[in-house]
Design a protein around this motif. Sequence first.
Motif, mmCIF file in Angstrom:
data_model
loop_
_atom_site.group_PDB
_atom_site.id
_atom_site.type_symbol
_atom_site.label_atom_id
_atom_site.label_comp_id
_atom_site.label_asym_id
_atom_site.label_seq_id
_atom_site.Cartn_x
_atom_site.Cartn_y
_atom_site.Cartn_z
ATOM 1 N N ALA A 24 0.840 -1.206 0.000
ATOM 2 C CA ALA A 24 0.000 0.000 0.000
ATOM 3 C C ALA A 24 0.867 1.245 0.000
ATOM 4 O O ALA A 24 0.600 2.208 -0.732
ATOM 5 N N TRP A 25 1.899 1.238 0.815
ATOM 6 C CA TRP A 25 2.794 2.395 0.882
ATOM 7 C C TRP A 25 3.442 2.658 -0.465
ATOM 8 O O TRP A 25 3.499 3.805 -0.927
ATOM 9 N N ARG A 26 3.927 1.605 -1.128
ATOM 10 C CA ARG A 26 4.588 1.780 -2.423
ATOM 11 C C ARG A 26 3.623 2.320 -3.474
ATOM 12 O O ARG A 26 3.972 3.219 -4.248
ATOM 13 N N LEU A 27 2.409 1.796 -3.497
ATOM 14 C CA LEU A 27 1.443 2.255 -4.486
ATOM 15 C C LEU A 27 1.047 3.712 -4.255
ATOM 16 O O LEU A 27 0.984 4.506 -5.207
ATOM 17 N N VAL A 28 0.801 4.064 -3.006
ATOM 18 C CA VAL A 28 0.371 5.431 -2.707
ATOM 19 C C VAL A 28 1.521 6.413 -2.895
ATOM 20 O O VAL A 28 1.339 7.497 -3.465
ATOM 21 N N ASP A 29 2.715 6.041 -2.445
ATOM 22 C CA ASP A 29 3.865 6.923 -2.625
ATOM 23 C C ASP A 29 4.173 7.109 -4.104
ATOM 24 O O ASP A 29 4.498 8.221 -4.547
ATOM 25 N N GLY A 30 4.050 6.047 -4.878
ATOM 26 C CA GLY A 30 4.277 6.150 -6.317
ATOM 27 C C GLY A 30 3.248 7.036 -6.995
ATOM 28 O O GLY A 30 3.575 7.829 -7.885
#
Length: 259
Positions: free
Chosen positions: A234-240
Amino acid sequence: MSKRARLGLSLALLVISMSSLFLFASWTERPADIAKAFPRGIIVVGVDASVPPFASDDGQAVYGLDIDLANAIARHINLPIRFLNIGYYGLYDALISGEVDILISALRVEEARMDDVRYTRHYFDNGLLLVTPADKAIALLDGLAGQKVAYEFGSGADTELRVLEDKNDPVTRLPYELPTYALDSLRLEYADAAIVDAITLRLYQRRFADWRTAQSYLTRDHYAIAARRDNRDAWRLVDGALAALKENGELDKIIALWL
């Protein structure tokens, strides 16, 4: 152990080490898994809708800068979104318990919470600004001595002004009850400079669009999005998604709409 055996053991250990590195690299570089990130098939966002202009609730819907940002992120990830309005003190509990997937709620980056959450890159900086008329810019630390500086009494601006005075000659202090009064003093030329937070300045300049200023940050106060630390996908998708919105200018447009 014979020389040949030692050589064989060294080669075996090298192969194991290289395999471990390869597996680790493969794990860290693999694409984020949307199903793992948001197992409900929807992004559930926790927000405290009592912090305008970031989020407000009119009884029928929530709206504001954070709401527009969350919707833009959801479009980028290509998932539907649902907002859960939670009081500030319940936000992190809702995230850790899994009631929500992420928090987008004008959250400051807090070092003390990093054992439990991951923060994205920041999307807004509400630090304190040294503000002057555009045609009378004062160089930070060099030009304040003897100048009249307006600020909100007892605020972070008051504290920062004391820090500046410790490094330079004293200034003439103009304390006010509200930060907007400090900006009034500057605009009406009673003060040479003012110290206010970025939100206060942006909202004030919406009222006085013809008034031109110069400003520089004295402190930083970053707002970011939070995800559970164990939900790295989730963090990677949102940060991206946030990085893409910064890159294509959509984030700036959202901020400009509300601030």
